[in-house]
Design a protein around this motif. Sequence first.
Motif, PDB file in Angstrom:
ATOM      1  N   VAL A 256       0.833  -1.210   0.000  1.00 12.44           N
ATOM      2  CA  VAL A 256       0.000   0.000   0.000  1.00 12.44           C
ATOM      3  C   VAL A 256       0.864   1.255   0.000  1.00 12.44           C
ATOM      4  N   ALA A 257       2.033   1.195   0.621  1.00  6.41           N
ATOM      5  CA  ALA A 257       2.932   2.345   0.591  1.00  6.41           C
ATOM      6  C   ALA A 257       3.404   2.608  -0.835  1.00  6.41           C
ATOM      7  N   THR A 258       3.686   1.536  -1.565  1.00  7.77           N
ATOM      8  CA  THR A 258       4.118   1.688  -2.952  1.00  7.77           C
ATOM      9  C   THR A 258       2.986   2.217  -3.821  1.00  7.77           C
ATOM     10  N   ILE A 259       1.777   1.717  -3.615  1.00  9.98           N
ATOM     11  CA  ILE A 259       0.626   2.216  -4.378  1.00  9.98           C
ATOM     12  C   ILE A 259       0.415   3.706  -4.098  1.00  9.98           C
ATOM     13  N   ALA A 260       0.473   4.082  -2.833  1.00  9.72           N
ATOM     14  CA  ALA A 260       0.253   5.490  -2.470  1.00  9.72           C
ATOM     15  C   ALA A 260       1.257   6.399  -3.161  1.00  9.72           C
ATOM     16  N   GLY A 261       2.500   5.959  -3.246  1.00 11.81           N
ATOM     17  CA  GLY A 261       3.509   6.751  -3.940  1.00 11.81           C
ATOM     18  C   GLY A 261       3.292   6.773  -5.434  1.00 11.81           C
ATOM     19  N   MET A 262       2.959   5.625  -6.014  1.00 15.41           N
ATOM     20  CA  MET A 262       2.742   5.529  -7.460  1.00 15.41           C
ATOM     21  C   MET A 262       1.583   6.405  -7.908  1.00 15.41           C
ATOM     22  N   GLN A 263       0.571   6.529  -7.077  1.00 12.05           N
ATOM     23  CA  GLN A 263      -0.617   7.287  -7.461  1.00 12.05           C
ATOM     24  C   GLN A 263      -0.564   8.755  -7.007  1.00 12.05           C
ATOM     25  N   GLY A 264       0.564   9.168  -6.485  1.00 15.67           N
ATOM     26  CA  GLY A 264       0.728  10.562  -6.118  1.00 15.67           C
ATOM     27  C   GLY A 264       0.004  10.986  -4.865  1.00 15.67           C
ATOM     28  N   LEU A 265      -0.430  10.013  -4.060  1.00 16.05           N
ATOM     29  CA  LEU A 265      -1.103  10.341  -2.806  1.00 16.05           C
ATOM     30  C   LEU A 265      -0.103  10.738  -1.734  1.00 16.05           C
ATOM     31  N   THR A 266       1.122  10.239  -1.876  1.00 14.10           N
ATOM     32  CA  THR A 266       2.207  10.610  -0.979  1.00 14.10           C
ATOM     33  C   THR A 266       3.470  10.815  -1.812  1.00 14.10           C
ATOM     34  N   ASP A 267       4.443  11.463  -1.220  1.00 13.00           N
ATOM     35  CA  ASP A 267       5.763  11.491  -1.826  1.00 13.00           C
ATOM     36  C   ASP A 267       6.442  10.145  -1.602  1.00 13.00           C
ATOM     37  N   THR A 268       7.558   9.935  -2.267  1.00 12.24           N
ATOM     38  CA  THR A 268       8.376   8.760  -2.010  1.00 12.24           C
ATOM     39  C   THR A 268       9.799   9.202  -1.712  1.00 12.24           C
ATOM     40  N   PRO A 269      10.443   8.551  -0.747  1.00 16.20           N
ATOM     41  CA  PRO A 269       9.948   7.444   0.073  1.00 16.20           C
ATOM     42  C   PRO A 269       8.907   7.904   1.085  1.00 16.20           C
ATOM     43  N   ASN A 270       8.079   6.965   1.534  1.00 19.04           N
ATOM     44  CA  ASN A 270       7.024   7.304   2.489  1.00 19.04           C
ATOM     45  C   ASN A 270       6.985   6.363   3.695  1.00 19.04           C
ATOM     46  N   LEU A 271       8.065   5.578   3.859  1.00 23.90           N
ATOM     47  CA  LEU A 271       8.171   4.666   4.993  1.00 23.90           C
ATOM     48  C   LEU A 271       9.405   5.003   5.825  1.00 23.90           C
TER      49      LEU A 271
END
Length: 300
Positions: A256-271
């Motif tokens: 889910v962290a990877t999905i959130a980053g891929m979809q622009g919901l969060t920056d990456t890294p986000n963990l």
Amino acid sequence: MFTGLSAFPLTPMNETGIDEVAFTRLLKRLTSAKVDSIGVLGSTGSYVYLSREERLRVTQLAVEYSEGIPIVIGISALRTREVRQLAEDAQKAGASGVLLAPVSYQQLTDIEVYSLYEMVSKSLSVPLCVYDNPTTTHFRFSDELHGKIASLQQVRSIKIPGVPNELDTAKERVKQLRTLLPRDVTIGVSGDPYGATGLNAGCDAWYSVLGGLYPDICLGITRAALAGLSESADNQSKRLEPLWQMFQKYGSLRVVATIAGMQGLTDTPNLPLPLQGLDEVARQELKNILSILKNEISLP
């Protein structure tokens, strides 16, 4: 409160701090979907990596942006003293309930775990959900211990770690546990691949990781199951099987962290380091799955 879909969002962060903008963005998705409750600072919320001050800030943001939806705050920590401090912080900030797992470096005994819940429940004015997560805590509750803890003041739900895959066996599992619990204590299923089966088997709630990212999809499954439309709930869940397989292969948090980053919901890294999202091979696998699901079930 501990019924229906309880959605558990990420706490997006990097090594400089919590991404408050991204976190509130995720919260707004959940309030817009009108989930039944929001679980903050659970395993998906990376609570163990945060200081007391950071956890308080996340709690304050969740309460501020809750729009009337109950907020359940994770208060798990290594020492009972710290758990009680976190419980006090959560209550003062306006949390609707708390979630507690028996976290420890040393292997805990049944007596020690019971003592933890007994001491914490005495200081609570909000309801508590027992977080049974043996994969993380390495502690396994017996049904008898669940029954004993469930009789404590303020304990109102048990978050169990999945159910058997076969529905009749799952029903028997839930029925067996329920005979040991007070009537006002609910049973919630976790482990998203088991969500639909758990609800169809008689669980009252689904404590969902994917629900923290795609609440509408998970609400559809939850509403169908609780309305007695077990086949519909099961079919909806089966269409997500490629995601469930990714969860089991790589861990739901990383997915889910990877999905959130891929979809622009969060920056990456986000963990929080040393945790990392999926590598490039797994990311491509996930990207292909999301593309298929987008066409099949209108995945956002």
